[in-house]
Enzyme design. Structure first.
Site, PDB file in Angstrom:
ATOM      1  N   GLU A  72       0.863  -1.337  -0.067  1.00  9.31           N
ATOM      2  CA  GLU A  72      -0.070   0.098   0.110  1.00  9.31           C
ATOM      3  C   GLU A  72       0.808   1.318   0.025  1.00  9.31           C
ATOM      4  O   GLU A  72       0.595   2.173  -0.806  1.00  9.31           O
ATOM      5  CB  GLU A  72      -0.875  -0.022   1.026  1.00  9.31           C
ATOM      6  CG  GLU A  72      -1.742   1.362   1.485  1.00  9.31           C
ATOM      7  CD  GLU A  72      -2.711   1.435   0.473  1.00  9.31           C
ATOM      8  OE1 GLU A  72      -3.253   2.536   0.126  1.00  9.31           O
ATOM      9  OE2 GLU A  72      -3.273   0.482  -0.475  1.00  9.31           O
ATOM     10  N   HIS A  75       2.577   2.047  -3.386  1.00  8.24           N
ATOM     11  CA  HIS A  75       1.756   2.470  -4.204  1.00  8.24           C
ATOM     12  C   HIS A  75       1.569   4.040  -3.965  1.00  8.24           C
ATOM     13  O   HIS A  75       1.631   4.582  -5.231  1.00  8.24           O
ATOM     14  CB  HIS A  75       0.402   1.687  -4.153  1.00  8.24           C
ATOM     15  CG  HIS A  75      -0.534   2.168  -5.085  1.00  8.24           C
ATOM     16  ND1 HIS A  75      -2.023   2.756  -4.408  1.00  8.24           N
ATOM     17  CD2 HIS A  75      -0.713   2.697  -6.188  1.00  8.24           C
ATOM     18  CE1 HIS A  75      -2.736   2.960  -5.424  1.00  8.24           C
ATOM     19  NE2 HIS A  75      -1.957   3.153  -6.647  1.00  8.24           N
ATOM     20  N   HIS A 134     -11.826   4.955  -8.311  1.00  3.93           N
ATOM     21  CA  HIS A 134     -10.160   5.156  -8.171  1.00  3.93           C
ATOM     22  C   HIS A 134      -9.675   4.653  -9.317  1.00  3.93           C
ATOM     23  O   HIS A 134      -8.709   5.201  -9.835  1.00  3.93           O
ATOM     24  CB  HIS A 134      -9.790   4.517  -6.619  1.00  3.93           C
ATOM     25  CG  HIS A 134      -8.447   5.018  -6.300  1.00  3.93           C
ATOM     26  ND1 HIS A 134      -7.818   6.474  -6.392  1.00  3.93           N
ATOM     27  CD2 HIS A 134      -7.245   4.393  -5.711  1.00  3.93           C
ATOM     28  CE1 HIS A 134      -6.862   6.595  -5.911  1.00  3.93           C
ATOM     29  NE2 HIS A 134      -6.494   5.100  -5.589  1.00  3.93           N
ATOM     30  N   HIS A 246     -20.013  -8.526 -17.269  1.00  2.00           N
ATOM     31  CA  HIS A 246     -18.556  -8.134 -17.680  1.00  2.00           C
ATOM     32  C   HIS A 246     -18.223  -9.215 -18.790  1.00  2.00           C
ATOM     33  O   HIS A 246     -17.822  -8.707 -19.925  1.00  2.00           O
ATOM     34  CB  HIS A 246     -17.897  -8.545 -16.556  1.00  2.00           C
ATOM     35  CG  HIS A 246     -15.990  -7.780 -16.803  1.00  2.00           C
ATOM     36  ND1 HIS A 246     -15.965  -6.678 -17.221  1.00  2.00           N
ATOM     37  CD2 HIS A 246     -15.119  -8.420 -16.795  1.00  2.00           C
ATOM     38  CE1 HIS A 246     -14.843  -6.607 -17.557  1.00  2.00           C
ATOM     39  NE2 HIS A 246     -14.104  -7.564 -17.210  1.00  2.00           N
ATOM     40  N   HIS A 306      -3.907  -7.942 -16.894  1.00  2.00           N
ATOM     41  CA  HIS A 306      -5.433  -7.619 -17.720  1.00  2.00           C
ATOM     42  C   HIS A 306      -5.813  -6.226 -17.137  1.00  2.00           C
ATOM     43  O   HIS A 306      -6.231  -5.597 -18.232  1.00  2.00           O
ATOM     44  CB  HIS A 306      -6.518  -8.483 -16.866  1.00  2.00           C
ATOM     45  CG  HIS A 306      -7.719  -8.596 -17.420  1.00  2.00           C
ATOM     46  ND1 HIS A 306      -7.644  -8.798 -18.868  1.00  2.00           N
ATOM     47  CD2 HIS A 306      -8.859  -8.443 -17.099  1.00  2.00           C
ATOM     48  CE1 HIS A 306      -9.022  -8.900 -19.181  1.00  2.00           C
ATOM     49  NE2 HIS A 306      -9.653  -8.753 -18.128  1.00  2.00           N
TER      50      HIS A 306
END
Length: 344
Positions: A72, A75, A134, A246, A306
């Site tokens: 975290e 990032h 986000h 999806h 992906h």
């Protein structure tokens, strides 16, 4: 450093941030630090005994998981660096007056809002709508930086090419872009609701899946309040509905994109042929990654890839729209100049 080179660096940094964000989310490290922007009240992950003791005093119900906390924080460090770079780009564009003010200012506004979404992701305990927002914010920033790069690059060209294109191709290109954006939003909704493994067979879903469809619950954007949304709060039917939607979205993206690719190749122009080849490659790679996620039960590396390829596919189709739009504008400019010359 020239502004265009700083934009290039920011593009690479944005892609790294998107990759790290996906990795953090998929590794279930989104709450590795329970506060923001620090971690357990500190600028780095608690490591020493006294730091861990302070963290446990501040958050007695939590256990410091250093591996997740570092994911975290790394990032956040990269995202913070990107934010500074974007502010510098905005300042230099405004100072140099090389472009209109709209795009540089929008970049800074997006980065500020993206920081707020990062904070809300933690403080709202991974609420799906915030997590999806986000993700979309990161992709939006990537797209805007690319547009800025293309515009700066075009200014350096001595003689930009003027290409006449049909309105039907422009409409198809825009429709394809909209479909891809909606599919990315669906992907973010799938991930934020932990629905990626709800169907483990192809092409649609195993068993009597149609009897479990629950669109009302699946796409309720503001979900009931929970102590935490980590690992998902929806039942199987709702999550399966998200996953199936999806997949059908992937079919729509494929059909629209293949049609666009066919039309681009039919233009017999080098710039459009190169764009079509890039879109074709990215579409094929994205489909292969999507199938691999199902066949191999969402391996972390493939799932992150992906996300990254989705961003690249989005930008490649945005570039097609940019080429078509700028070509039309250049054609109008040339025609206006010719008309003025004929009147003299």
């Amino acid at each position: 450093m020239k502004t265009i080179n700083l934009v290039r660096l920011s593009l690479m940094l944005t892609l790294v941030v998107i990759m790290l964000g996906a990795y953090t989310r998929l590794a279930d490290a989104g709450l590795g630090c329970p506060d923001w922007p620090g971690c357990y009240g500190q600028l780095t992950v608690p490591n020493e005994k006294h730091e861990i003791a302070l963290a446990q005093a501040l958050y007695p119900s939590l256990t410091v998981e250093a591996n997740k906390a570092w994911l975290e924080m790394i990032h956040r460090y990269f995202a913070g660096t990107l934010g500074i770079a974007v502010f510098v780009i905005t300042f230099r564009c405004l100072k140099e007056k090389s472009l209109s003010y709209g795009l540089p200012i929008t970049l800074s506004l997006v980065i500020v809002f993206q920081a707020l979404l990062g904070m809300w992701t933690v403080t709202m305990m991974l609420m799906p709508i915030v997590v999806m927002g986000h993700l979309l914010g990161g992709f939006t920033l990537f797209c805007l930086l690319n547009v800025l790069y293309w515009r700066l690059k075009d200014r350096e060209e001595v003689e930009p090419q003027s290409i006449s294109t049909s309105w039907s191709l422009k409409a198809l290109s825009m429709a394809t872009l909209v479909v891809v954006v909606l599919q990315i939003a669906l992907g973010g909704w799938t991930s934020s609701n932990y629905a990626a493994l709800m169907c483990t067979s192809l092409p649609v879903c195993q068993g009597d899946w149609m009897s479990h469809l629950d669109f009302a619950t699946a796409f309720q954007l503001i979900q009931p309040a929970q102590e935490s949304y980590e690992f998902g709060t929806l039942d199987y039917g709702a999550r399966m509905t998200i996953h199936v939607t999806h997949r059908f979205g992937a079919v729509a993206v494929t059909l629209f994109t293949l049609t666009l690719i066919y039309q681009l190749f039919g233009q017999n122009r080098p710039r459009f042929t190169a764009a079509a080849l890039k879109v074709s490659t990215l579409l094929l790679l994205q489909l292969m990654l999507g199938v691999s996620n199902v066949l191999f039960s969402l391996p972390l590396v493939i799932a992150v890839a992906h996300n990254v390829v989705a961003a690249l596919l989005l930008v490649s189709i945005l570039h097609v729209n940019y080429l078509l739009l700028t070509s039309a504008n250049q054609s109008r400019t040339v025609n206006d100049l010719l008309d003025k010359e004929s009147l003299r």
